[in-house]
Design a protein around this motif. Sequence first.
Motif, mmCIF file in Angstrom:
data_model
loop_
_atom_site.group_PDB
_atom_site.id
_atom_site.type_symbol
_atom_site.label_atom_id
_atom_site.label_comp_id
_atom_site.label_asym_id
_atom_site.label_seq_id
_atom_site.Cartn_x
_atom_site.Cartn_y
_atom_site.Cartn_z
ATOM 1 N N GLY A 214 -26.933 41.884 4.090
ATOM 2 C CA GLY A 214 -26.891 43.291 4.456
ATOM 3 C C GLY A 214 -25.493 43.726 4.884
ATOM 4 O O GLY A 214 -24.998 44.783 4.494
ATOM 5 N N MET A 215 -24.829 42.878 5.666
ATOM 6 C CA MET A 215 -23.491 43.246 6.139
ATOM 7 C C MET A 215 -22.490 43.284 4.997
ATOM 8 O O MET A 215 -21.562 44.097 5.002
ATOM 9 N N SER A 216 -22.680 42.389 4.010
ATOM 10 C CA SER A 216 -21.713 42.376 2.915
ATOM 11 C C SER A 216 -21.761 43.670 2.119
ATOM 12 O O SER A 216 -20.737 44.139 1.631
ATOM 13 N N VAL A 217 -22.954 44.283 1.981
ATOM 14 C CA VAL A 217 -23.015 45.505 1.176
ATOM 15 C C VAL A 217 -22.587 46.747 1.956
ATOM 16 O O VAL A 217 -22.313 47.785 1.366
ATOM 17 N N VAL A 218 -22.502 46.616 3.284
ATOM 18 C CA VAL A 218 -22.063 47.779 4.069
ATOM 19 C C VAL A 218 -20.696 48.252 3.580
ATOM 20 O O VAL A 218 -20.469 49.449 3.356
ATOM 21 N N SER A 219 -19.790 47.279 3.347
ATOM 22 C CA SER A 219 -18.450 47.663 2.914
ATOM 23 C C SER A 219 -18.488 48.326 1.536
ATOM 24 O O SER A 219 -17.713 49.237 1.258
ATOM 25 N N VAL A 220 -19.407 47.879 0.693
ATOM 26 C CA VAL A 220 -19.548 48.494 -0.626
ATOM 27 C C VAL A 220 -19.891 49.969 -0.478
ATOM 28 O O VAL A 220 -19.298 50.843 -1.117
ATOM 29 N N PHE A 221 -20.836 50.240 0.418
ATOM 30 C CA PHE A 221 -21.245 51.629 0.559
ATOM 31 C C PHE A 221 -20.209 52.464 1.301
ATOM 32 O O PHE A 221 -20.123 53.665 1.124
ATOM 33 N N LEU A 222 -19.385 51.785 2.126
ATOM 34 C CA LEU A 222 -18.264 52.501 2.725
ATOM 35 C C LEU A 222 -17.337 53.020 1.627
ATOM 36 O O LEU A 222 -16.866 54.143 1.666
ATOM 37 N N VAL A 223 -17.139 52.151 0.629
ATOM 38 C CA VAL A 223 -16.249 52.531 -0.465
ATOM 39 C C VAL A 223 -16.886 53.622 -1.301
ATOM 40 O O VAL A 223 -16.266 54.655 -1.604
ATOM 41 N N VAL A 224 -18.152 53.439 -1.636
ATOM 42 C CA VAL A 224 -18.813 54.378 -2.548
ATOM 43 C C VAL A 224 -19.175 55.667 -1.823
ATOM 44 O O VAL A 224 -19.015 56.766 -2.365
ATOM 45 N N GLY A 225 -19.634 55.537 -0.603
ATOM 46 C CA GLY A 225 -20.008 56.713 0.158
ATOM 47 C C GLY A 225 -21.413 57.200 -0.123
ATOM 48 O O GLY A 225 -21.757 58.333 0.154
ATOM 49 N N ASP A 226 -22.249 56.375 -0.717
ATOM 50 C CA ASP A 226 -23.626 56.790 -1.000
ATOM 51 C C ASP A 226 -24.508 55.562 -1.060
ATOM 52 O O ASP A 226 -24.058 54.464 -1.392
ATOM 53 N N LEU A 227 -25.805 55.748 -0.706
ATOM 54 C CA LEU A 227 -26.728 54.620 -0.757
ATOM 55 C C LEU A 227 -27.528 54.595 -2.051
ATOM 56 O O LEU A 227 -28.238 53.642 -2.328
ATOM 57 N N ASN A 228 -27.464 55.666 -2.824
ATOM 58 C CA ASN A 228 -28.213 55.740 -4.070
ATOM 59 C C ASN A 228 -27.570 54.814 -5.096
ATOM 60 O O ASN A 228 -26.369 54.891 -5.370
ATOM 61 N N LEU A 229 -28.372 53.927 -5.682
ATOM 62 C CA LEU A 229 -27.800 52.938 -6.579
ATOM 63 C C LEU A 229 -27.244 53.577 -7.849
ATOM 64 O O LEU A 229 -26.298 53.073 -8.427
ATOM 65 N N SER A 230 -27.824 54.689 -8.278
ATOM 66 C CA SER A 230 -27.295 55.375 -9.464
ATOM 67 C C SER A 230 -25.884 55.889 -9.191
ATOM 68 O O SER A 230 -25.000 55.825 -10.039
ATOM 69 N N LYS A 231 -25.682 56.344 -7.923
ATOM 70 C CA LYS A 231 -24.348 56.807 -7.554
ATOM 71 C C LYS A 231 -23.371 55.636 -7.519
ATOM 72 O O LYS A 231 -22.196 55.766 -7.882
ATOM 73 N N VAL A 232 -23.833 54.489 -7.066
ATOM 74 C CA VAL A 232 -22.978 53.303 -7.039
ATOM 75 C C VAL A 232 -22.523 52.961 -8.452
ATOM 76 O O VAL A 232 -21.356 52.659 -8.697
ATOM 77 N N VAL A 233 -23.463 53.056 -9.406
ATOM 78 C CA VAL A 233 -23.116 52.769 -10.796
ATOM 79 C C VAL A 233 -22.139 53.826 -11.306
ATOM 80 O O VAL A 233 -21.127 53.506 -11.936
ATOM 81 N N ALA A 234 -22.438 55.078 -10.977
ATOM 82 C CA ALA A 234 -21.565 56.172 -11.442
ATOM 83 C C ALA A 234 -20.153 55.977 -10.912
ATOM 84 O O ALA A 234 -19.159 56.214 -11.605
ATOM 85 N N TYR A 235 -20.029 55.482 -9.681
ATOM 86 C CA TYR A 235 -18.717 55.248 -9.085
ATOM 87 C C TYR A 235 -17.927 54.243 -9.911
ATOM 88 O O TYR A 235 -16.710 54.332 -10.026
ATOM 89 N N GLN A 236 -18.629 53.273 -10.528
ATOM 90 C CA GLN A 236 -17.942 52.209 -11.250
ATOM 91 C C GLN A 236 -17.826 52.500 -12.740
ATOM 92 O O GLN A 236 -17.446 51.620 -13.507
ATOM 93 N N SER A 237 -18.213 53.689 -13.179
ATOM 94 C CA SER A 237 -18.317 53.937 -14.616
ATOM 95 C C SER A 237 -16.975 54.116 -15.307
ATOM 96 O O SER A 237 -16.919 54.318 -16.507
ATOM 97 N N GLY A 238 -15.878 53.982 -14.579
ATOM 98 C CA GLY A 238 -14.571 54.166 -15.191
ATOM 99 C C GLY A 238 -14.083 52.993 -16.008
ATOM 100 O O GLY A 238 -13.015 53.036 -16.588
ATOM 101 N N GLY A 239 -14.777 51.921 -16.047
ATOM 102 C CA GLY A 239 -14.304 50.740 -16.777
ATOM 103 C C GLY A 239 -14.205 49.548 -15.853
ATOM 104 O O GLY A 239 -14.467 49.642 -14.644
ATOM 105 N N ILE A 240 -13.809 48.416 -16.426
ATOM 106 C CA ILE A 240 -13.886 47.159 -15.685
ATOM 107 C C ILE A 240 -13.023 47.167 -14.424
ATOM 108 O O ILE A 240 -13.354 46.558 -13.411
ATOM 109 N N HIS A 241 -11.907 47.903 -14.454
ATOM 110 C CA HIS A 241 -11.025 47.927 -13.299
ATOM 111 C C HIS A 241 -11.639 48.697 -12.132
ATOM 112 O O HIS A 241 -11.196 48.599 -11.009
ATOM 113 N N GLU A 242 -12.650 49.489 -12.418
ATOM 114 C CA GLU A 242 -13.308 50.239 -11.351
ATOM 115 C C GLU A 242 -14.414 49.431 -10.666
ATOM 116 O O GLU A 242 -14.996 49.872 -9.692
ATOM 117 N N TRP A 243 -14.769 48.294 -11.254
ATOM 118 C CA TRP A 243 -15.922 47.539 -10.741
ATOM 119 C C TRP A 243 -15.666 47.076 -9.320
ATOM 120 O O TRP A 243 -14.559 46.656 -8.967
#
Lengths: 193, 572, 364
Positions: free
Chosen positions: C186-215
């Motif tokens: 749980g703590m490891s993903v907190v930082s992920v959501f800090l970066v993304v700014g949303d808890l919705n998984l579709s938004k997380v995917v959308a955040y990374q949709s720019g290509g491999i460097h965005e992952w």
Amino acid sequence: MSTKVVDRTPLTFYERSYLPAILSGLKVTARHFLRSAKGHNTATDLSQGYYPEVPWTVAEGYRGAPYLVRDQEGHTKCVSCQLCEFICPPKAIKITPPGPEGIPSDRANAEKMPREFEINMLRCIFCGMCQEVCPEEAIFLQKDYSLTGTSREEMIYNKEKLLSLGGTHAGIQKWKHKLESAQHQEVFPVKTH
Amino acid sequence: MSNPATTTPAPAPAVPPPVEKIRIKVDGREIDVPKMMPNWQGKLEPTTMLQACHMAGQEVPHYCYHPKLPVAGNCRMCLVEFGTPMIGPDRKPVLNEDGSPKIARSVLPYEPQTPRGAIACATPISPGMELYPNSPATKQMREAVLESLLINHPLDCPICDQAGECKLQEYSVQHGQSASRFVEEKVHKPKAVDLGPRIVLDDERCVLCTRCIRFTKDIAGDDALGIINRGSYNTISAFPGRAFDNNYTLNTVDLCPVGALTSKDFRFKMRVWFLKETKSLCTSCGTGCNITIGSREGVIHRYEPRENNAVNGPWMCDAGRLNYKWVGRKDRLTEVQSRGQRTTWATAIKEISERLASATPGSTAIIASARQTTEELYLLKRLATRLGAVTDSVPRAGNADRLLVCDDRNPNSQGARLTGITFTELGIQLAWIADGIRNGSIRHLVVFGEDVTQQGIGADLLGKLETLIASDILPNATTARAAFVLPGCAAAEKRGTFINVKGRVQRFEKAAEAPGDARPEWEVLHELVEKVTGSTGFTTIEGLFNQMAKDVPALAGLEWGKLGDTGVTVAI
Amino acid sequence: MDFIRYLDPTVQFMLFSAVKIVLVFAVAMTGVAYAVLVERKVSAWIQDRVGPNRAAPFFVHYLPVVGPFLTKLGIFQPMADGLKFILKEDFTPSYVRKIYFWIAPAISCVPALMTLAVIPFGSTLGNANNPMVIADLNVGILYTFGIVSLGVYGIVLAGYASNSKYPFLGGIRSSAQMISYEIAMGMSVVSVFLVVGDLNLSKVVAYQSGGIHEWLIFKQPLAFFIFLVSAFAETNRLPFDLPESETELVGGYHTEYSSMKFALFFLGEYAAMIGASAMMVTLFLGGWTPIWGGAPASSLLVGLSHIVWFLAKLGFFMVLFIWVRWMLPRFRYDQLMNLGWRRFIPLALVNIIITAGLIALTHK
């Protein structure tokens, strides 16, 4: 006293991160995986196939199922001394001795042979203790390793079956020689059966 | 001649007479041994080296010596090196520099370097003597004697019934050599000789210890055996034209240290190391010989005498020894039956107890058997007291002999008397019971272990009864007519005590499981007594015996645990 | 198919959801079956064995070349396995607590499948109103953690209900292990959501949709590493399979189970692996997006290609799970606890603080 405590070499930080272990593990497993994926395999390399289709070559000295053997004249070698029954670790052997009224023996001078001799092949562990303990060289572990049956009763081999499976083993025939020696001496008349 | 069965087992005197002791050394350890000890007949004779070694905890191997037989000294296995204090020309002991007496080791007369042993079984000890039962010379002598005894031995252990309890095997392990040095041809002798109706002789296995000859001549009083031929051709044989046939022949099988004399009954039946040994009693007569039952997986294979010098010594008769085969008979009663229908113990006991409890006092008779255990007779007596029943048991007479066999063939007649099942004579009430049934005053009859149709209560009388309850081991005319049939146990299948004709209370243990529904009678009777009288009792035989000892005056002070393996004598 | 357009939107939604559920369930079940095959085959090859190469329905013999090849690969083995599980005697020992004994396999299997509900396994199939996710929850990740936590009950219950020493020990170990690693996870993903700014998984995917460097795997490598290791622990896979540990606990919590009940545990374990893999794909590997990036599909074909991308990434993690099992030995219990509490939780906390600091510095 004679114990010497050797300190372990402390692990470096890199080693403690588990990474070298993981990487070397990956290397080893990958090597084997790729080799197998290419179709190489010890079994196929050695005998060009797998067990049921390509029967296995039984090695010399293999210890398979124990069977009773007959001597070169076709007589039952077992004299029902029950040492194998006693030594058998899983208690697979059950011998019914002839008793006072039983048939003495199918050869002269041996006086005794089992009325019934049963080996429960479901219990037998092929350890070879029976063969080792037998003073008459009457039971041998032979090369059968694939024993099947459709019921538990079928897996209990009786004397007749064990003898027919066991075949012949030429031995020293000590009872016969004793008898000949006794007949030769002529001091006491030898009773014949 | 000592006759253990007929000598009155006197209680040990309170103060034993002072015993004259001699100080000797065994293996360098000083020990005081009595100067005189009883011989095979019980008479005092100078103590032998073998007895002294035994007291010092050193067993000397032997074949021909037997504590209950005359000493023969012919096997030479018990040779022991020894030394005696040196006596100087002045008839005074020669002393070492430290003041201890100087010991002269026994040596060959003209070869003072070679130790000379003496047969320990027949050599008396003298003061200051030193025995060396573990010295190198003694060991060498034993090895040599054993090698010599094995020269002509056929080594047919795989087919020999003695294998497993054979002194040749045991001593070969302890003192033998691993390989034979004998290169000549062995002398062959007759094998499987039919010596008598119960004995088979294998002359090749014989070590000529003559135990069998001495037993049959001196103990059994039937001088039937002897040795014929000379040298290597020595053979044991019965006298020409005579069979070795008396009532004690099978004791020679026990005596024979090797496999020369074997029992025809036990021949090739089972290897001895499989046999579970249970301490028990012979039930064939009132002597109550102590026996060991050899059984395997619930099948009894043989009886052997168990030494009890207050009863049977180490012997027993052939008739008693072979009287076990009926235990495994196929037609044993194995079902609890109520009016011909199979039922359960619980149902049967409930029905019987209701019947008996509601019976008019005095209308019940109980015929017990003097073959039952004392505990069972005691429980029957308690039942009878509650019901006001008349009780009796059945006498069984035979001919006594001069060694062990007793004229009373019931094993527990004294038990029946002491528990009050019978008066002085067994069977005097039977006619009275028959009359009672005939005139209708006795309506219920409980029979345990007897066939009353043989005792004047015929089938017509049994038919007049309201209730006939019969317990037995084998079916008979009484059980065939009984409303309730309760299958019982042989003595070998239960625990309990018998009291022999001399008042020896002895206990016996269970060797085998009873077949089918059969349960020990005391368990059944215990439940029945509990249901009828309402008094709770014990669930173990120990508790039952101790309770009985409190209630029966003659047994006062006894406890199951105090009986030991050889029993206690009570006043009768 | 036109009639669908004229349906009420709610009915449409329910209809599409039902179809998606059935499809996801079917794919997941097939995935489990073939994951087992892959497991057996990979393990065999790593250990110089042959693996399943015999099971085949009778008609396969008539296919030239292809038939024997598929048989040799063991393609038909999962069918035989399934059949065997169904036909085996379902034995319930006399000493178990029956009700718990019966419901435990279901409790361990159901949560594993339920996590798949919030995973966006594709973009769309051409229609923007119909995203390829069963439930597009705003709190997707919280849902996942909530459901995954339930999985431990099945195992603990199985250990308790079996009323026997080995399952009991397995159950105890499992509860301690899963609770510990849930925290790190749980703590490891907190930082992920800090970066993304949303808890919705579709938004997380959308955040990374720019290509491999965005992952996010490259933006949050430490979080990915902790999540990966914790996922192994959460699914009870080697090197953290202490609840089962065949060598010491026979089979751990499922020692007393047989037949279909055992199969449910098996299914639950592999479904949990699929769920964890899907989570990692979504959180760190850009979900359904191809490596060159891409917007939600506007045509059916592109939409399907996105699903294939998702499955390919999923497959990568599945093989990783399997490979690790045959590569690393089992951790000792104290090592396991040490790693979880004294390494990963502090590391995850540090990661959160650094990430938050960086965001605070760079964010206007």
